[in-house]
Enzyme design. Structure first.
Site, PDB file in Angstrom:
ATOM      1  N   GLY A  84      -7.413 -12.317  11.661  1.00 55.83           N
ATOM      2  CA  GLY A  84      -7.371 -10.980  11.069  1.00 55.83           C
ATOM      3  C   GLY A  84      -8.666 -10.191  11.081  1.00 55.83           C
ATOM      4  O   GLY A  84      -9.358 -10.085  12.115  1.00 55.83           O
ATOM      5  N   ILE A  85      -9.000  -9.640   9.926  1.00 51.85           N
ATOM      6  CA  ILE A  85     -10.175  -8.776   9.787  1.00 51.85           C
ATOM      7  C   ILE A  85     -11.450  -9.551  10.126  1.00 51.85           C
ATOM      8  O   ILE A  85     -12.369  -9.022  10.760  1.00 51.85           O
ATOM      9  CB  ILE A  85     -10.258  -8.209   8.349  1.00 51.85           C
ATOM     10  N   ASP A 110     -15.104 -24.249   3.519  1.00 49.59           N
ATOM     11  CA  ASP A 110     -14.199 -23.826   2.451  1.00 49.59           C
ATOM     12  C   ASP A 110     -15.007 -23.020   1.431  1.00 49.59           C
ATOM     13  O   ASP A 110     -15.888 -23.568   0.759  1.00 49.59           O
ATOM     14  CB  ASP A 110     -13.581 -25.071   1.791  1.00 49.59           C
ATOM     15  N   ASN A 154     -15.373 -12.470   3.792  1.00 47.20           N
ATOM     16  CA  ASN A 154     -14.063 -11.913   4.137  1.00 47.20           C
ATOM     17  C   ASN A 154     -12.897 -12.846   3.793  1.00 47.20           C
ATOM     18  O   ASN A 154     -11.787 -12.389   3.590  1.00 47.20           O
ATOM     19  CB  ASN A 154     -14.077 -11.603   5.645  1.00 47.20           C
ATOM     20  N   TYR A 165      -4.505 -11.349  -7.498  1.00 41.89           N
ATOM     21  CA  TYR A 165      -5.241 -10.771  -6.372  1.00 41.89           C
ATOM     22  C   TYR A 165      -5.930  -9.477  -6.796  1.00 41.89           C
ATOM     23  O   TYR A 165      -7.109  -9.244  -6.494  1.00 41.89           O
ATOM     24  CB  TYR A 165      -4.244 -10.510  -5.243  1.00 41.89           C
ATOM     25  N   LYS A 215      -9.955  -8.712  -6.754  1.00 38.96           N
ATOM     26  CA  LYS A 215     -10.557  -7.660  -5.928  1.00 38.96           C
ATOM     27  C   LYS A 215     -11.342  -6.668  -6.784  1.00 38.96           C
ATOM     28  O   LYS A 215     -12.328  -6.076  -6.326  1.00 38.96           O
ATOM     29  CB  LYS A 215      -9.479  -6.955  -5.106  1.00 38.96           C
ATOM     30  N   THR A 270      -2.305  -8.110   9.754  1.00 32.26           N
ATOM     31  CA  THR A 270      -2.898  -9.440   9.938  1.00 32.26           C
ATOM     32  C   THR A 270      -1.930 -10.510   9.428  1.00 32.26           C
ATOM     33  O   THR A 270      -0.885 -10.192   8.848  1.00 32.26           O
ATOM     34  CB  THR A 270      -4.218  -9.614   9.147  1.00 32.26           C
ATOM     35  N   PRO A 278       4.299 -13.781   5.310  1.00 27.28           N
ATOM     36  CA  PRO A 278       5.540 -13.962   4.534  1.00 27.28           C
ATOM     37  C   PRO A 278       6.498 -12.773   4.699  1.00 27.28           C
ATOM     38  O   PRO A 278       7.715 -12.958   4.802  1.00 27.28           O
ATOM     39  CB  PRO A 278       5.044 -14.063   3.096  1.00 27.28           C
ATOM     40  N   LEU A 279       5.943 -11.561   4.737  1.00 25.41           N
ATOM     41  CA  LEU A 279       6.796 -10.374   4.914  1.00 25.41           C
ATOM     42  C   LEU A 279       7.353 -10.313   6.334  1.00 25.41           C
ATOM     43  O   LEU A 279       8.543 -10.027   6.534  1.00 25.41           O
ATOM     44  CB  LEU A 279       6.001  -9.103   4.600  1.00 25.41           C
TER      45      LEU A 279
HETATM   46  N1  LIG Z   1      -4.564  -7.360   5.632  1.00 27.77           N
HETATM   47  C1  LIG Z   1      -4.651  -6.483   4.669  1.00 27.77           C
HETATM   48  O1  LIG Z   1      -3.793  -5.585   4.550  1.00 27.77           O
HETATM   49  C2  LIG Z   1      -5.775  -6.523   3.695  1.00 27.77           C
HETATM   50  C3  LIG Z   1      -5.908  -5.448   2.811  1.00 27.77           C
HETATM   51  C4  LIG Z   1      -6.950  -5.450   1.897  1.00 27.77           C
HETATM   52  C5  LIG Z   1      -7.831  -6.493   1.878  1.00 27.77           C
HETATM   53  N2  LIG Z   1      -7.686  -7.550   2.742  1.00 27.77           N
HETATM   54  C6  LIG Z   1      -8.653  -8.650   2.644  1.00 27.77           C
HETATM   55  O2  LIG Z   1      -9.240  -8.879   3.893  1.00 27.77           O
HETATM   56  C7  LIG Z   1      -9.684 -10.224   3.958  1.00 27.77           C
HETATM   57  C8  LIG Z   1      -9.211 -10.836   5.263  1.00 27.77           C
HETATM   58  O3  LIG Z   1      -7.800 -10.902   5.249  1.00 27.77           O
HETATM   59  P1  LIG Z   1      -6.902 -10.795   6.552  1.00 27.77           P
HETATM   60  O4  LIG Z   1      -5.948  -9.702   6.303  1.00 27.77           O
HETATM   61  O5  LIG Z   1      -7.729 -10.763   7.739  1.00 27.77           O
HETATM   62  O6  LIG Z   1      -6.068 -12.168   6.382  1.00 27.77           O
HETATM   63  P2  LIG Z   1      -5.863 -13.432   7.327  1.00 27.77           P
HETATM   64  O7  LIG Z   1      -4.926 -14.296   6.594  1.00 27.77           O
HETATM   65  O8  LIG Z   1      -5.544 -12.997   8.713  1.00 27.77           O
HETATM   66  O9  LIG Z   1      -7.318 -14.098   7.368  1.00 27.77           O
HETATM   67  C9  LIG Z   1      -7.871 -14.723   6.262  1.00 27.77           C
HETATM   68  C10 LIG Z   1      -8.692 -15.905   6.748  1.00 27.77           C
HETATM   69  O10 LIG Z   1      -9.342 -16.494   5.611  1.00 27.77           O
HETATM   70  C11 LIG Z   1      -9.274 -17.887   5.767  1.00 27.77           C
HETATM   71  N3  LIG Z   1      -9.394 -18.547   4.462  1.00 27.77           N
HETATM   72  C12 LIG Z   1      -8.489 -18.576   3.455  1.00 27.77           C
HETATM   73  N4  LIG Z   1      -8.940 -19.344   2.452  1.00 27.77           N
HETATM   74  C13 LIG Z   1     -10.157 -19.810   2.836  1.00 27.77           C
HETATM   75  C14 LIG Z   1     -11.111 -20.666   2.227  1.00 27.77           C
HETATM   76  N5  LIG Z   1     -10.886 -21.204   1.018  1.00 27.77           N
HETATM   77  N6  LIG Z   1     -12.269 -20.911   2.882  1.00 27.77           N
HETATM   78  C15 LIG Z   1     -12.487 -20.387   4.113  1.00 27.77           C
HETATM   79  N7  LIG Z   1     -11.601 -19.588   4.742  1.00 27.77           N
HETATM   80  C16 LIG Z   1     -10.453 -19.315   4.113  1.00 27.77           C
HETATM   81  C17 LIG Z   1      -7.924 -18.142   6.410  1.00 27.77           C
HETATM   82  O11 LIG Z   1      -7.884 -19.430   7.021  1.00 27.77           O
HETATM   83  C18 LIG Z   1      -7.832 -16.995   7.397  1.00 27.77           C
HETATM   84  O12 LIG Z   1      -8.365 -17.347   8.655  1.00 27.77           O
HETATM   85  C19 LIG Z   1      -9.145 -10.911   2.709  1.00 27.77           C
HETATM   86  O13 LIG Z   1     -10.174 -10.979   1.741  1.00 27.77           O
HETATM   87  C20 LIG Z   1      -8.067  -9.970   2.261  1.00 27.77           C
HETATM   88  O14 LIG Z   1      -7.824 -10.054   0.879  1.00 27.77           O
HETATM   89  C21 LIG Z   1      -6.675  -7.586   3.657  1.00 27.77           C
END
Ligand SMILES: NC(=O)c1ccc[n+]([C@@H]2O[C@H](COP(=O)([O-])OP(=O)(O)OC[C@H]3O[C@@H](n4cnc5c(N)ncnc54)[C@H](O)[C@@H]3O)[C@@H](O)[C@H]2O)c1
Ligand SMILES: NC(=O)c1ccc[n+]([C@@H]2O[C@H](COP(=O)([O-])OP(=O)(O)OC[C@H]3O[C@@H](n4cnc5c(N)ncnc54)[C@H](O)[C@@H]3O)[C@@H](O)[C@H]2O)c1
Lengths: 252, 266
Positions: free
Chosen positions: B18-19, B57, B84, B156, B160, B193, B198-199
């Site tokens: 993802g991000i 972790d 992130n 969550y 945040k 991402t 789940p959705l």
């Molecule tokens: N996707 C969205 O719409 C969205 C919106 C707002 C904020 N965010 C935030 O952006 C960030 C990245 O999310 P994403 O959308 O890319 O999700 P994602 O699920 O694609 O990526 C998250 C990554 O974090 C890793 N991770 C989870 N728990 C971990 C841990 N304990 N230690 C190390 N790594 C861990 C996962 O393995 C995964 O690779 C998150 O903080 C999320 O809350 C996402």
């Protein structure tokens, strides 16, 4: 007419400071106040002073069973639950470099998890009472950061966001339960008493904190209690999910 | 633009997906040496993605100590930390969220960012004299859920909100100490991402993406790369006067008024 006639209000942190002043006001305005606090001595003394419209229950906000017991005791004693004030909290000074994980967790457990549990356990009882109003005490440090109150500020940011989540959930479910956050500046309570004694930059701690506020003084707990009373009462029925600032101009 | 980060070392937590993965790609393209730290292996674990993969972790302080020691030993410095890694923790509302779920989400989304910021400062301070000037940047991923209350489950949302304020306190502390380290929070709207898996599993990717898109005034979700650009801006010297700030990239969700129709769950 009293502004909270026969309304039952549960106050965490009700034994001291802002919670205690709010309890006095609740009783003065015709309501019932249940003081819930981990400080039994102070809580029992205040309940005795306020008379039959007040009651004390021991509470550790970080423990779900403790909250369950406090809500049950409230309903048993006064027959309903219309208002919840989440005022229990700890003020801790630390920075990103000196704060341990244990300390970060402890502050967030009391201030943030404690507020979440209060909301969670109060909602069913309020629903059964026809609705209600939840007031969560955040802080100006839930709006702005502080180099030397890192964990506290994070916990109050969590309370600010949590409040909006609770407000929107209850609105969506049509529960007739409102939820708002209050953001006080520095208020003259036991929480900040130690800081008033410590000299900062050739000033007494009190002077230093007074100078921060455009009004040039600390807030009094009854000034925050007045804002909380407005939110607990039917004067604020269209306010939910909002931030109520009481800070002598500090964040202006 | 390429090369603006050459010589800099960046850690991206949650960088396998993802991000985080998009940020790692853009930071590497700008010349940074990137360490992708994640609990799950991404493409880079097999050498297919940018940077070096390290199993990590964010919840575990020991894991942070090991990561920092490893990076200082191998790369010799730390300039950029992107906190992130995050989980949504399911869809619990204020009534259904359990203490266990609350603690699990706080551990990753709040404690993890706290530890990441703390160890970033330690690492960046060790990068210093003799290794050229520090221009550290800590980028913490919050969410629109840290700004308004509509989005996200209860635990969550609270986490945040904590990240938003934590970032400001870190920025002020580093400023006060005259460390040349900035700290900012990023607030994405809906990003396509794996966090939405789940959705996607319920309604299908295309349909789910279109549905969430309608909840953004701009009419679509964002791609992870669009958030990677925000991270890159904050990591680079182009944002040298930006600290303690919030960068919102949400297709205007928080620009307007809350609409009741947006409250209904998908
Ligand atoms: N996707 C969205 O719409 C969205 C919106 C707002 C904020 N965010 C935030 O952006 C960030 C990245 O999310 P994403 O959308 O890319 O999700 P994602 O699920 O694609 O990526 C998250 C990554 O974090 C890793 N991770 C989870 N728990 C971990 C841990 N304990 N230690 C190390 N790594 C861990 C996962 O393995 C995964 O690779 C998150 O903080 C999320 O809350 C996402
Ligand atoms: N005083 C200020 O300047 C100020 C400013 C902004 C916000 N606040 C907030 O206002 C609220 C009330 O603070 P106050 O100034 O009245 O402080 P206070 O210390 O006078 O009262 C706090 C009360 O909370 C109780 N408490 C603490 N931990 C508890 C726990 N785990 N379970 C049950 N009770 C517990 C204490 O026993 C005490 O009676 C707090 O949330 C505080 O963070 C205070």
């Amino acid at each position: 007419m009293p502004r909270l006639e026969n309304r039952v209000v549960l106050l965490s942190g009700g034994a001291s400071g802002i919670g205690a002043e709010t309890a006095r006001l609740v009783v003065r305005e015709g309501g019932k106040a249940v003081l819930a606090d981990r400080d039994e001595a102070k809580g029992l003394a205040l309940a005795a002073e306020l008379g039959t419209a007040a009651h004390f229950v021991p509470l550790d906000v970080t423990q779900e069973p403790s909250w369950q017991a406090a809500v049950a005791a409230t309903v048993e004693k006064f027959g309903a639950l219309h208002g919840l004030l989440n005022a229990a909290g700890v003020g801790v000074r630390n920075t990103i470099e000196d704060c341990t994980l244990e300390e970060y967790r402890r502050v967030n457990d009391i201030n943030s998890l404690g507020t979440f549990l209060g909301c969670k356990l109060a909602i069913p009882a309020m629903k059964a009472s026809g609705g209600g109003s939840i007031v969560n005490i955040s802080s100006v440090l839930g709006l702005r950061g502080a180099a030397h109150a890192m964990a506290y500020s994070a916990s109050k940011g969590a309370v600010r966001s949590l409040t909006k989540n609770v407000a929107l959930h209850c609105a969506q479910m049509k529960y007739n339960i409102r939820c708002n956050s209050v953001h006080p500046g520095y208020i003259d309570t036991p929480m900040i008493a130690p800081r008033l004694e410590q000299n900062v930059e050739n000033m007494s701690g009190r002077q230093f904190l007074e100078e921060l506020h455009p009004l040039g003084r600390l807030g009094r707990p009854e000034e925050v209690a007045n804002m909380i009373l407005f939110l607990l009462s039917d004067e604020s029925t269209f306010s939910t999910g909002s931030e109520f600032v009481c800070d002598g101009g500090l964040t202006a | 633009m390429s090369g603006e980060l050459s010589g800099r070392v960046a850690i991206v937590t949650g960088g396998a997906s993802g991000i985080g993965a998009a940020s790692a790609t853009l930071l590497a393209a700008a010349g940074a040496t990137v360490i992708v730290a994640d609990i799950q292996e991404g493409p880079n674990a097999k050498g297919d993605g940018p940077g070096r993969f390290v199993a990590h972790d964010v919840v575990s302080e020991d894991s942070w100590k090991a990561l920092l020691a490893d990076v200082l030993k191998r790369e010799g410095r730390l300039d950029i930390m992107v906190n992130n890694a995050g989980i949504s923790g399911g869809s619990g509302n204020p009534e259904t969220t359990t203490v266990e779920n609350w603690q699990k989400v706080q551990a990753v989304d709040s404690d993890g960012v706290f530890l990441g910021s703390k160890y970033a400062i330690e690492g960046m301070k060790k990068t210093g004299p003799g290794k050229s000037a520090i221009k550290g940047s800590i980028v913490n991923i919050s969410s629109i859920a840290g700004l308004i209350g509509s989005a996200g489950p209860t635990a969550y949302t609270a986490a945040k909100g904590a990240v938003r304020l934590l970032s400001k306190s870190v920025a002020l502390y580093c400023a006060e100490q005259r460390y040349d380290i900035r700290c900012n929070s990023v607030h994405p709207g809906g990003v396509d991402t794996a966090i939405f898996n789940p959705l996607w599993q319920m309604v299908g990717h295309a349909q789910g993406k279109a549905f969430i898109g309608t909840r953004h005034p701009i009419g679509r979700m964002s791609e992870a790369s669009e958030l990677g650009e925000a991270v890159l801006f904050l990591a680079s010297d182009r944002s040298s006067f930006v600290t303690g700030a919030e960068i919102v990239a949400d297709g205007a969700i928080t620009a307007g008024l809350m609409r009741r129709s947006l409250l209904a769950p998908p």
